[in-house]
Design a protein around this motif. Structure first.
Motif, PDB file in Angstrom:
ATOM      1  N   LEU A   7       0.824  -1.209   0.000  1.00 32.28           N
ATOM      2  CA  LEU A   7       0.000   0.000   0.000  1.00 32.28           C
ATOM      3  C   LEU A   7       0.860   1.261   0.000  1.00 32.28           C
ATOM      4  O   LEU A   7       0.562   2.225  -0.710  1.00 32.28           O
ATOM      5  CB  LEU A   7      -0.929  -0.001   1.215  1.00 32.28           C
ATOM      6  N   THR A   8       1.925   1.258   0.812  1.00 32.97           N
ATOM      7  CA  THR A   8       2.778   2.449   0.866  1.00 32.97           C
ATOM      8  C   THR A   8       3.524   2.648  -0.448  1.00 32.97           C
ATOM      9  O   THR A   8       3.700   3.786  -0.905  1.00 32.97           O
ATOM     10  CB  THR A   8       3.779   2.365   2.030  1.00 32.97           C
ATOM     11  N   GLN A   9       3.949   1.557  -1.079  1.00 37.45           N
ATOM     12  CA  GLN A   9       4.603   1.691  -2.376  1.00 37.45           C
ATOM     13  C   GLN A   9       3.637   2.238  -3.426  1.00 37.45           C
ATOM     14  O   GLN A   9       4.009   3.085  -4.255  1.00 37.45           O
ATOM     15  CB  GLN A   9       5.141   0.331  -2.833  1.00 37.45           C
ATOM     16  N   GLU A  10       2.398   1.765  -3.379  1.00 37.15           N
ATOM     17  CA  GLU A  10       1.401   2.243  -4.344  1.00 37.15           C
ATOM     18  C   GLU A  10       1.113   3.723  -4.148  1.00 37.15           C
ATOM     19  O   GLU A  10       0.982   4.479  -5.105  1.00 37.15           O
ATOM     20  CB  GLU A  10       0.108   1.427  -4.187  1.00 37.15           C
ATOM     21  N   GLU A  11       1.041   4.157  -2.873  1.00 43.76           N
ATOM     22  CA  GLU A  11       0.772   5.570  -2.593  1.00 43.76           C
ATOM     23  C   GLU A  11       1.904   6.441  -3.095  1.00 43.76           C
ATOM     24  O   GLU A  11       1.675   7.515  -3.666  1.00 43.76           O
ATOM     25  CB  GLU A  11       0.569   5.760  -1.086  1.00 43.76           C
ATOM     26  N   VAL A  12       3.150   5.987  -2.894  1.00 48.45           N
ATOM     27  CA  VAL A  12       4.303   6.757  -3.346  1.00 48.45           C
ATOM     28  C   VAL A  12       4.298   6.895  -4.868  1.00 48.45           C
ATOM     29  O   VAL A  12       4.522   7.986  -5.404  1.00 48.45           O
ATOM     30  CB  VAL A  12       5.619   6.102  -2.871  1.00 48.45           C
ATOM     31  N   ARG A  13       4.040   5.797  -5.570  1.00 50.37           N
ATOM     32  CA  ARG A  13       3.992   5.856  -7.031  1.00 50.37           C
ATOM     33  C   ARG A  13       2.907   6.817  -7.500  1.00 50.37           C
ATOM     34  O   ARG A  13       3.096   7.584  -8.451  1.00 50.37           O
ATOM     35  CB  ARG A  13       3.754   4.455  -7.608  1.00 50.37           C
ATOM     36  N   MET A  14       1.755   6.765  -6.843  1.00 47.67           N
ATOM     37  CA  MET A  14       0.642   7.619  -7.218  1.00 47.67           C
ATOM     38  C   MET A  14       0.976   9.092  -6.968  1.00 47.67           C
ATOM     39  O   MET A  14       0.675   9.971  -7.784  1.00 47.67           O
ATOM     40  CB  MET A  14      -0.603   7.210  -6.419  1.00 47.67           C
ATOM     41  N   ALA A  15       1.625   9.360  -5.816  1.00 46.28           N
ATOM     42  CA  ALA A  15       1.985  10.730  -5.477  1.00 46.28           C
ATOM     43  C   ALA A  15       3.022  11.288  -6.443  1.00 46.28           C
ATOM     44  O   ALA A  15       2.921  12.445  -6.883  1.00 46.28           O
ATOM     45  CB  ALA A  15       2.509  10.785  -4.042  1.00 46.28           C
ATOM     46  N   ILE A  16       4.027  10.485  -6.785  1.00 45.10           N
ATOM     47  CA  ILE A  16       5.070  10.938  -7.714  1.00 45.10           C
ATOM     48  C   ILE A  16       4.467  11.227  -9.087  1.00 45.10           C
ATOM     49  O   ILE A  16       4.807  12.219  -9.735  1.00 45.10           O
ATOM     50  CB  ILE A  16       6.186   9.890  -7.820  1.00 45.10           C
ATOM     51  N   ALA A  17       3.553  10.355  -9.530  1.00 45.24           N
ATOM     52  CA  ALA A  17       2.898  10.574 -10.819  1.00 45.24           C
ATOM     53  C   ALA A  17       2.116  11.881 -10.821  1.00 45.24           C
ATOM     54  O   ALA A  17       2.122  12.622 -11.811  1.00 45.24           O
ATOM     55  CB  ALA A  17       1.969   9.401 -11.134  1.00 45.24           C
ATOM     56  N   GLN A  18       1.464  12.179  -9.684  1.00 45.12           N
ATOM     57  CA  GLN A  18       0.695  13.411  -9.597  1.00 45.12           C
ATOM     58  C   GLN A  18       1.611  14.630  -9.620  1.00 45.12           C
ATOM     59  O   GLN A  18       1.299  15.648 -10.240  1.00 45.12           O
ATOM     60  CB  GLN A  18      -0.152  13.411  -8.319  1.00 45.12           C
ATOM     61  N   VAL A  19       2.746  14.537  -8.929  1.00 45.01           N
ATOM     62  CA  VAL A  19       3.709  15.638  -8.929  1.00 45.01           C
ATOM     63  C   VAL A  19       4.248  15.880 -10.333  1.00 45.01           C
ATOM     64  O   VAL A  19       4.338  17.019 -10.808  1.00 45.01           O
ATOM     65  CB  VAL A  19       4.867  15.345  -7.949  1.00 45.01           C
ATOM     66  N   LEU A  20       4.621  14.801 -11.031  1.00 41.83           N
ATOM     67  CA  LEU A  20       5.151  14.934 -12.391  1.00 41.83           C
ATOM     68  C   LEU A  20       4.118  15.535 -13.333  1.00 41.83           C
ATOM     69  O   LEU A  20       4.448  16.341 -14.208  1.00 41.83           O
ATOM     70  CB  LEU A  20       5.600  13.565 -12.905  1.00 41.83           C
ATOM     71  N   GLN A  21       2.854  15.153 -13.153  1.00 35.28           N
ATOM     72  CA  GLN A  21       1.797  15.721 -13.976  1.00 35.28           C
ATOM     73  C   GLN A  21       1.689  17.226 -13.745  1.00 35.28           C
ATOM     74  O   GLN A  21       1.543  17.998 -14.685  1.00 35.28           O
ATOM     75  CB  GLN A  21       0.463  15.051 -13.657  1.00 35.28           C
ATOM     76  N   GLY A  22       1.775  17.618 -12.463  1.00 41.32           N
ATOM     77  CA  GLY A  22       1.715  19.044 -12.148  1.00 41.32           C
ATOM     78  C   GLY A  22       2.884  19.818 -12.730  1.00 41.32           C
ATOM     79  O   GLY A  22       2.722  20.935 -13.236  1.00 41.32           O
ATOM     80  N   VAL A  23       4.081  19.215 -12.674  1.00 38.51           N
ATOM     81  CA  VAL A  23       5.261  19.866 -13.243  1.00 38.51           C
ATOM     82  C   VAL A  23       5.110  20.037 -14.748  1.00 38.51           C
ATOM     83  O   VAL A  23       5.422  21.100 -15.309  1.00 38.51           O
ATOM     84  CB  VAL A  23       6.529  19.035 -12.916  1.00 38.51           C
ATOM     85  N   ASN A  24       4.626  19.004 -15.407  1.00 44.97           N
ATOM     86  CA  ASN A  24       4.444  19.085 -16.871  1.00 44.97           C
ATOM     87  C   ASN A  24       3.413  20.143 -17.248  1.00 44.97           C
ATOM     88  O   ASN A  24       3.570  20.852 -18.246  1.00 44.97           O
ATOM     89  CB  ASN A  24       4.027  17.727 -17.427  1.00 44.97           C
ATOM     90  N   GLU A  25       2.359  20.241 -16.445  1.00 44.39           N
ATOM     91  CA  GLU A  25       1.334  21.250 -16.723  1.00 44.39           C
ATOM     92  C   GLU A  25       1.898  22.656 -16.558  1.00 44.39           C
ATOM     93  O   GLU A  25       1.601  23.563 -17.348  1.00 44.39           O
ATOM     94  CB  GLU A  25       0.139  21.035 -15.798  1.00 44.39           C
ATOM     95  N   LEU A  26       2.720  22.851 -15.525  1.00 47.20           N
ATOM     96  CA  LEU A  26       3.355  24.152 -15.330  1.00 47.20           C
ATOM     97  C   LEU A  26       4.318  24.468 -16.461  1.00 47.20           C
ATOM     98  O   LEU A  26       4.389  25.599 -16.939  1.00 47.20           O
ATOM     99  CB  LEU A  26       4.104  24.172 -13.993  1.00 47.20           C
TER     100      LEU A  26
END
Length: 234
Positions: free
Chosen positions: A201-220
């Motif tokens: 579960l913790t690994q899945e949360e980390v992957r999900m969080a990193i993906a969200q951060v990268l998406q935000g960076v790309n949008e910026l």
């Protein structure tokens, strides 16, 4: 961090996850986490330090027959800090509609109380909380972003899995009070299975969080790129 509307929806949707694990804790230990006196004490806690003051009181019994209690509390404090942060991300504080944080902290206190008269319990708890904290310390990225609905679900499941681990350990401590031999917590199939699930579960949360951060960076990045004028026809 998350909007109040998002928190309300998430709390309503995932309440069943916490309810199921609270019932599991009661079946295993005979303790109702939300009705225990510790839960009432924790209701007014508004900081990690306030929570730790109450939990520390449950751990003082260890000082009567062994040294090294500070090592145990080091790992407990680390776990409480991360779980309190997750609670803030969920928007539920210590006592709210989905009382996951309060239930976890109450469960820690009940476990410490059950273990105080069990020989060799201190080292077993040090090992257990060290393992729990090892997985939880991954959860840092989500503190800097607004959690999505899917991420909220993972965080709630992480809270529930910690409560499940506490219920297994508490039951073992309760039974060991009347037994001659104390079985180590780590190495038990049920504990190891629960820790593996927490790991996943913790690994899945980390992957999900990193993906969200990268998406935000790309949008910026896309928004910052200057508009290229169309070429002038010849």
């Amino acid at each position: 961090m998350s909007s109040s509307s998002q928190t309300s929806v998430s709390s309503s949707q995932f309440e069943s996850i916490i309810s199921a694990v609270l019932n599991e804790f009661k079946e295993k230990t005979g303790k109702n986490l939300l009705d225990d006196w510790l839960a009432k004490e924790l209701q007014s806690c508004d900081s990690v330090e306030a929570v730790m003051d109450i939990i520390q009181g449950q751990a003082r019994a260890f000082d009567k027959f062994m040294t090294g209690g500070s090592k145990l509390m080091k790992w407990v404090r680390s776990s409480v800090h991360v779980l309190y942060t997750i609670s803030a991300a969920l928007g539920d504080g210590v006592g709210a509609a989905v009382p996951s944080a309060k239930a976890v902290f109450t469960g820690i206190g009940i476990l410490l109380a059950a273990a105080k008269d069990v020989r060799a319990s201190h080292d077993a708890l040090v090992d257990l909380f060290e393992r729990i904290q090892f997985f939880l310390k991954r959860l840092g990225v989500h503190t800097r972003i607004s959690p999505t609905k899917d991420m909220v679900e993972i965080l709630v499941k992480i809270m529930a899995e910690v409560i499940s681990i506490l219920s297994i350990a508490t039951k073992e401590m309760q039974q060991s009070k009347t037994n001659i031999y104390f079985r180590k917590l780590l190495g038990r199939t049920d504990i190891e299975d629960a820790l593996k699930k927490l790991d996943g579960l913790t690994q899945e949360e980390v992957r999900m969080a990193i993906a969200q951060v990268l998406q935000g960076v790309n949008e910026l990045k896309d928004g910052a790129e200057p508009h290229q004028p169309a070429p002038t026809p010849r």
